[in-house]
Scaffold this motif. Structure first.
Motif, PDB file in Angstrom:
ATOM      1  N   GLU A 165       0.856  -1.181   0.000  1.00 44.74           N
ATOM      2  CA  GLU A 165       0.000   0.000   0.000  1.00 44.74           C
ATOM      3  C   GLU A 165       0.891   1.229   0.000  1.00 44.74           C
ATOM      4  O   GLU A 165       1.886   1.295   0.727  1.00 44.74           O
ATOM      5  N   GLU A 166       0.516   2.202  -0.827  1.00 49.84           N
ATOM      6  CA  GLU A 166       1.284   3.440  -0.909  1.00 49.84           C
ATOM      7  C   GLU A 166       0.331   4.591  -1.180  1.00 49.84           C
ATOM      8  O   GLU A 166      -0.459   4.550  -2.128  1.00 49.84           O
ATOM      9  N   ASP A 167       0.390   5.591  -0.348  1.00 54.11           N
ATOM     10  CA  ASP A 167      -0.461   6.775  -0.497  1.00 54.11           C
ATOM     11  C   ASP A 167      -1.942   6.417  -0.597  1.00 54.11           C
ATOM     12  O   ASP A 167      -2.689   7.003  -1.389  1.00 54.11           O
ATOM     13  N   GLY A 168      -2.372   5.419   0.179  1.00 55.49           N
ATOM     14  CA  GLY A 168      -3.771   5.023   0.188  1.00 55.49           C
ATOM     15  C   GLY A 168      -4.184   4.117  -0.960  1.00 55.49           C
ATOM     16  O   GLY A 168      -5.356   3.781  -1.092  1.00 55.49           O
ATOM     17  N   TRP A 169      -3.254   3.719  -1.810  1.00 55.90           N
ATOM     18  CA  TRP A 169      -3.544   2.842  -2.952  1.00 55.90           C
ATOM     19  C   TRP A 169      -2.921   1.476  -2.706  1.00 55.90           C
ATOM     20  O   TRP A 169      -1.792   1.370  -2.230  1.00 55.90           O
ATOM     21  N   GLU A 170      -3.659   0.428  -3.054  1.00 56.53           N
ATOM     22  CA  GLU A 170      -3.075  -0.907  -3.045  1.00 56.53           C
ATOM     23  C   GLU A 170      -2.375  -1.103  -4.382  1.00 56.53           C
ATOM     24  O   GLU A 170      -2.994  -0.929  -5.437  1.00 56.53           O
ATOM     25  N   LYS A 171      -1.101  -1.441  -4.340  1.00 56.14           N
ATOM     26  CA  LYS A 171      -0.327  -1.601  -5.564  1.00 56.14           C
ATOM     27  C   LYS A 171       0.251  -3.008  -5.624  1.00 56.14           C
ATOM     28  O   LYS A 171       0.611  -3.585  -4.599  1.00 56.14           O
ATOM     29  N   THR A 172       0.354  -3.524  -6.838  1.00 52.72           N
ATOM     30  CA  THR A 172       0.960  -4.829  -7.059  1.00 52.72           C
ATOM     31  C   THR A 172       1.970  -4.702  -8.183  1.00 52.72           C
ATOM     32  O   THR A 172       1.656  -4.156  -9.242  1.00 52.72           O
TER      33      THR A 172
END
Length: 193
Positions: A165-172
């Motif tokens: 998670e980064e800046d409120g976003w789930e990233k893959t």
């Protein structure tokens, strides 16, 4: 040197003179854009395709590549792209190069990254703006042109590697494997971010 642009009115700032006592016009007349070695600018376009909506949902995608017809990396598969003309916007370059090298035109493209490692190309210092598009494969016809020896779709595998998670976003982040089928074998090209 005269101004690169015909209309310089948006660049007057406060209208002051600089430290040498020059107006903007005088500064531009004396300015030498070749005083420093400048990098070259290019664009590349990553075009993903899908067979149908189910394939899209499942992440079964293909990527459009061109076979380089000239040095450097002659004979290798690469993303369609090329050099920016002096009076051309980056997105226009991405669209033009995609059309020239693959015959594909009219796709929506979105800039997603910039690559600038100095050792990317033996010809010069090259900074590339990368663009992305996704299209239903049956909606476009691919035909190699310009300096591309061939153009084709290649199946890719996407394996999730890192989720965070980064800046409120789930990233893959994914590991991509491209399967290039030649007349004698399957060559796998892998790319890690």
């Amino acid at each position: 040197m005269a101004s690169f642009l015909e209309d310089i009115t948006p660049f007057y700032g406060t209208g002051e003179r600089n430290g040498k006592g020059q107006t903007l016009e005088e500064f531009l007349e004396e300015y030498d854009p070749y005083r420093y070695k400048n990098p070259c600018c290019t664009t590349d376009t990553v075009v993903f395709s899908y067979k149908d909506e189910q394939a899209l949902k499942e992440g079964r995608l293909k990527v459009l590549l061109v076979k380089r017809g000239n040095h450097p990396s002659i004979g290798c598969w690469a993303l369609p792209g090329g050099f920016v003309n002096l009076r051309e916007n980056l997105e226009d370059t991405a669209r033009r190069e995609l059309q020239e090298e693959t015959g594909v035109s009219g796709l929506p493209v979105e800039q997603f990254a910039c690559y600038g490692d100095y050792q990317r190309d033996p010809r010069a210092r090259i900074i590339t703006s990368a663009y992305l598009s996704i299209v239903k494969e049956s909606d476009v016809s691919v035909e190699a042109g310009d300096d591309a020896a061939d153009a084709a779709w290649f199946e890719i595998e996407m394996e999730p590697e890192t989720a965070y998670e980064e800046d409120g976003w789930e990233k893959t982040e994914y590991h991509l494997t491209i399967h290039i089928i030649t007349s004698v074998s399957v060559i796998m090209i892998s790319h890690y971010p």
